[in-house]
Design a protein around this motif. Structure first.
Motif, PDB file in Angstrom:
ATOM      1  N   ARG A 172      19.482 -15.826 -49.065  1.00  0.00           N
ATOM      2  CA  ARG A 172      19.734 -17.399 -48.935  1.00  0.00           C
ATOM      3  C   ARG A 172      19.642 -17.780 -47.569  1.00  0.00           C
ATOM      4  NH1 ARG A 172      19.036 -20.101 -52.512  1.00  0.00           N
ATOM      5  NH2 ARG A 172      20.668 -21.569 -52.437  1.00  0.00           N
ATOM      6  N   GLN A 173      18.799 -16.939 -46.595  1.00  0.00           N
ATOM      7  CA  GLN A 173      18.571 -17.424 -45.192  1.00  0.00           C
ATOM      8  C   GLN A 173      17.571 -18.307 -45.165  1.00  0.00           C
ATOM      9  OE1 GLN A 173      17.946 -13.491 -43.654  1.00  0.00           O
ATOM     10  NE2 GLN A 173      19.806 -13.258 -42.999  1.00  0.00           N
ATOM     11  N   VAL A 174      16.505 -18.380 -46.044  1.00  0.00           N
ATOM     12  CA  VAL A 174      15.494 -19.342 -46.083  1.00  0.00           C
ATOM     13  C   VAL A 174      15.970 -20.891 -46.435  1.00  0.00           C
ATOM     14  CG1 VAL A 174      13.411 -20.031 -47.270  1.00  0.00           C
ATOM     15  CG2 VAL A 174      13.512 -17.917 -46.405  1.00  0.00           C
ATOM     16  N   ALA A 175      16.911 -20.426 -47.352  1.00  0.00           N
ATOM     17  CA  ALA A 175      17.495 -21.742 -48.109  1.00  0.00           C
ATOM     18  C   ALA A 175      18.267 -22.790 -47.045  1.00  0.00           C
ATOM     19  CB  ALA A 175      18.420 -21.666 -49.452  1.00  0.00           C
ATOM     20  N   GLY A 176      19.043 -21.683 -46.101  1.00  0.00           N
ATOM     21  CA  GLY A 176      19.966 -22.300 -45.135  1.00  0.00           C
ATOM     22  C   GLY A 176      18.990 -22.688 -44.023  1.00  0.00           C
ATOM     23  N   ALA A 177      17.925 -22.320 -43.592  1.00  0.00           N
ATOM     24  CA  ALA A 177      17.121 -22.461 -42.344  1.00  0.00           C
ATOM     25  C   ALA A 177      16.113 -23.890 -42.872  1.00  0.00           C
ATOM     26  CB  ALA A 177      16.413 -21.693 -42.053  1.00  0.00           C
ATOM     27  N   THR A 178      15.526 -23.809 -44.120  1.00  0.00           N
ATOM     28  CA  THR A 178      14.577 -24.831 -44.422  1.00  0.00           C
ATOM     29  C   THR A 178      15.115 -25.902 -45.701  1.00  0.00           C
ATOM     30  OG1 THR A 178      13.802 -23.496 -46.151  1.00  0.00           O
ATOM     31  CG2 THR A 178      12.844 -23.135 -44.093  1.00  0.00           C
ATOM     32  N   GLY A 179      16.207 -25.672 -46.543  1.00  0.00           N
ATOM     33  CA  GLY A 179      16.517 -26.349 -47.486  1.00  0.00           C
ATOM     34  C   GLY A 179      15.808 -25.929 -48.712  1.00  0.00           C
ATOM     35  N   LEU A 180      14.729 -25.262 -48.567  1.00  0.00           N
ATOM     36  CA  LEU A 180      14.050 -24.692 -49.736  1.00  0.00           C
ATOM     37  C   LEU A 180      14.792 -23.935 -50.835  1.00  0.00           C
ATOM     38  CD1 LEU A 180      10.371 -23.966 -48.277  1.00  0.00           C
ATOM     39  CD2 LEU A 180      10.989 -25.892 -49.722  1.00  0.00           C
ATOM     40  N   ALA A 181      14.622 -24.361 -52.102  1.00  0.00           N
ATOM     41  CA  ALA A 181      15.335 -23.304 -53.122  1.00  0.00           C
ATOM     42  C   ALA A 181      14.306 -22.162 -53.237  1.00  0.00           C
ATOM     43  CB  ALA A 181      15.274 -24.101 -54.397  1.00  0.00           C
ATOM     44  N   ASP A 182      14.851 -20.880 -53.927  1.00  0.00           N
ATOM     45  CA  ASP A 182      14.045 -19.933 -53.792  1.00  0.00           C
ATOM     46  C   ASP A 182      12.889 -20.005 -54.433  1.00  0.00           C
ATOM     47  OD1 ASP A 182      16.821 -19.109 -52.867  1.00  0.00           O
ATOM     48  OD2 ASP A 182      16.729 -17.348 -54.089  1.00  0.00           O
ATOM     49  N   ALA A 183      12.750 -20.712 -55.461  1.00  0.00           N
ATOM     50  CA  ALA A 183      11.549 -20.742 -56.385  1.00  0.00           C
ATOM     51  C   ALA A 183      10.473 -21.488 -55.587  1.00  0.00           C
ATOM     52  CB  ALA A 183      11.671 -21.843 -57.462  1.00  0.00           C
ATOM     53  N   ALA A 184      10.961 -22.578 -54.678  1.00  0.00           N
ATOM     54  CA  ALA A 184       9.897 -23.322 -53.952  1.00  0.00           C
ATOM     55  C   ALA A 184       9.675 -22.376 -52.583  1.00  0.00           C
ATOM     56  CB  ALA A 184      10.634 -24.598 -53.420  1.00  0.00           C
ATOM     57  N   ALA A 185      10.323 -21.605 -52.137  1.00  0.00           N
ATOM     58  CA  ALA A 185       9.940 -20.827 -50.936  1.00  0.00           C
ATOM     59  C   ALA A 185       8.988 -19.847 -51.412  1.00  0.00           C
ATOM     60  CB  ALA A 185      11.365 -19.997 -50.625  1.00  0.00           C
ATOM     61  N   TYR A 186       9.048 -19.316 -52.829  1.00  0.00           N
ATOM     62  CA  TYR A 186       8.052 -18.327 -53.319  1.00  0.00           C
ATOM     63  C   TYR A 186       6.728 -19.198 -53.412  1.00  0.00           C
ATOM     64  CZ  TYR A 186      10.491 -14.151 -54.003  1.00  0.00           C
ATOM     65  OH  TYR A 186      11.005 -12.940 -53.585  1.00  0.00           O
ATOM     66  N   GLU A 187       6.861 -20.518 -53.832  1.00  0.00           N
ATOM     67  CA  GLU A 187       5.669 -21.277 -53.948  1.00  0.00           C
ATOM     68  C   GLU A 187       4.952 -21.510 -52.695  1.00  0.00           C
ATOM     69  OE1 GLU A 187       3.834 -22.450 -56.498  1.00  0.00           O
ATOM     70  OE2 GLU A 187       4.907 -22.806 -58.031  1.00  0.00           O
ATOM     71  N   GLN A 188       5.515 -21.575 -51.540  1.00  0.00           N
ATOM     72  CA  GLN A 188       5.164 -21.864 -50.282  1.00  0.00           C
ATOM     73  C   GLN A 188       4.595 -20.510 -49.924  1.00  0.00           C
ATOM     74  OE1 GLN A 188       4.788 -24.571 -48.166  1.00  0.00           O
ATOM     75  NE2 GLN A 188       5.511 -25.673 -50.456  1.00  0.00           N
ATOM     76  N   LEU A 189       5.313 -19.524 -50.115  1.00  0.00           N
ATOM     77  CA  LEU A 189       4.738 -17.869 -49.775  1.00  0.00           C
ATOM     78  C   LEU A 189       3.438 -17.827 -50.253  1.00  0.00           C
ATOM     79  CD1 LEU A 189       5.122 -15.355 -48.343  1.00  0.00           C
ATOM     80  CD2 LEU A 189       6.416 -14.818 -50.103  1.00  0.00           C
ATOM     81  N   ALA A 190       3.310 -18.131 -51.513  1.00  0.00           N
ATOM     82  CA  ALA A 190       2.040 -17.894 -52.238  1.00  0.00           C
ATOM     83  C   ALA A 190       0.989 -18.615 -51.686  1.00  0.00           C
ATOM     84  CB  ALA A 190       2.067 -18.457 -53.950  1.00  0.00           C
ATOM     85  N   GLU A 191       1.125 -19.889 -51.322  1.00  0.00           N
ATOM     86  CA  GLU A 191       0.148 -20.770 -50.539  1.00  0.00           C
ATOM     87  C   GLU A 191      -0.413 -20.105 -49.386  1.00  0.00           C
ATOM     88  OE1 GLU A 191      -1.601 -23.414 -51.554  1.00  0.00           O
ATOM     89  OE2 GLU A 191      -0.247 -23.103 -53.623  1.00  0.00           O
ATOM     90  N   LEU A 192       0.680 -19.763 -48.483  1.00  0.00           N
ATOM     91  CA  LEU A 192       0.305 -19.404 -46.995  1.00  0.00           C
ATOM     92  C   LEU A 192      -0.350 -18.014 -47.457  1.00  0.00           C
ATOM     93  CD1 LEU A 192       3.803 -19.548 -45.094  1.00  0.00           C
ATOM     94  CD2 LEU A 192       1.518 -20.490 -44.561  1.00  0.00           C
ATOM     95  N   LEU A 193      -0.041 -17.327 -48.089  1.00  0.00           N
ATOM     96  CA  LEU A 193      -0.795 -15.624 -48.310  1.00  0.00           C
ATOM     97  C   LEU A 193      -2.223 -16.008 -48.900  1.00  0.00           C
ATOM     98  CD1 LEU A 193       1.972 -13.427 -50.043  1.00  0.00           C
ATOM     99  CD2 LEU A 193       0.806 -13.247 -47.759  1.00  0.00           C
ATOM    100  N   LEU A 194      -2.471 -16.941 -49.923  1.00  0.00           N
ATOM    101  CA  LEU A 194      -3.716 -17.070 -50.480  1.00  0.00           C
ATOM    102  C   LEU A 194      -4.560 -17.474 -49.384  1.00  0.00           C
ATOM    103  CD1 LEU A 194      -2.838 -18.498 -54.042  1.00  0.00           C
ATOM    104  CD2 LEU A 194      -3.904 -16.168 -53.287  1.00  0.00           C
TER     105      LEU A 194
END
Length: 204
Positions: A172-194
């Motif tokens: 829950r550190q990403v949620a605390g730092a960015t406000g992103l829900a876990d699912a949204a954080a995985y979406e962003q991670l997918a975009e960055l990786l690709l």
């Protein structure tokens, strides 16, 4: 997301179908609302059953919660792997995997994730699944590099960075730092990786 624990209640014998249905309702309730604020009396009332019936599923609220978390991740893992199996091509497989993880997490309430993070037995289940998922991502990156679809990167380093981000999401550190829900954080991670891994075509 790989959950192989065997401590989910087994529903056999007379009344098995009802117990299985009750357990599914329990999982849905906890995933939708969290569990820290709910007592066994609350759970029994919400599920319209007796506490004795709940004790037939597990010996305590803590055991019920852990079993529900294990069940949630086991079922999610099965669906994510099914999506991955249907994808072709390294980039498509990596995107499909991370977005399938995001899709599994999307309906889950933030309160559930907060409660999981605060309850060590459940947090351990989530962390184990997160690390397994990070290992799966490393494997998918290796496939892409070997196929020449992804740039030549230090796969172990990339995997370590990805694992660190995934663990931060789980804690829950990403949620605390960015406000992103876990699912949204995985979406962003997918975009960055690709975008970061795809081999760019050189001009002729």
């Amino acid at each position: 997301m790989i959950e192989t624990s065997t401590d989910v209640p087994r529903h056999t014998g007379r009344g098995a179908a009802r117990r299985s249905e009750l357990f599914e309702d329990l999982v849905a309730l906890l995933v939708g609302e969290g569990f820290a604020q709910l007592t066994l009396d609350d759970l029994a009332a919400r599920l319209r059953c007796s506490k004795r019936t709940l004790y037939g599923l597990a010996g305590s609220k803590e055991q019920l919660v852990r079993a529900a978390v294990v069940h949630f991740f086991r079922r999610a893992t099965g669906r994510v792997e099914a999506v991955l199996a249907a994808a072709t091509g390294p980039a498509e497989r990596l995107a499909a995997y991370l977005r399938a993880v995001a899709a599994e997490l999307a309906p889950v309430s933030p309160q559930f994730f907060d409660d999981v993070a605060a309850f060590e037995p459940a947090a351990e289940v989530y962390e184990r699944n997160t690390r397994a998922a990070a290992g799966r991502v490393q494997q998918l990156i290796e496939e892409g590099v070997a196929a020449g679809v992804f740039r030549e990167v230090h796969v172990a380093f990339a995997a370590d960075v990805i694992a660190s981000v995934m663990v931060r999401i789980q804690r829950r550190q990403v949620a605390g730092a960015t406000g992103l829900a876990d699912a949204a954080a995985y979406e962003q991670l997918a975009e960055l990786l690709l975008h970061g891994l795809r081999r760019t075509e050189q001009p002729a």
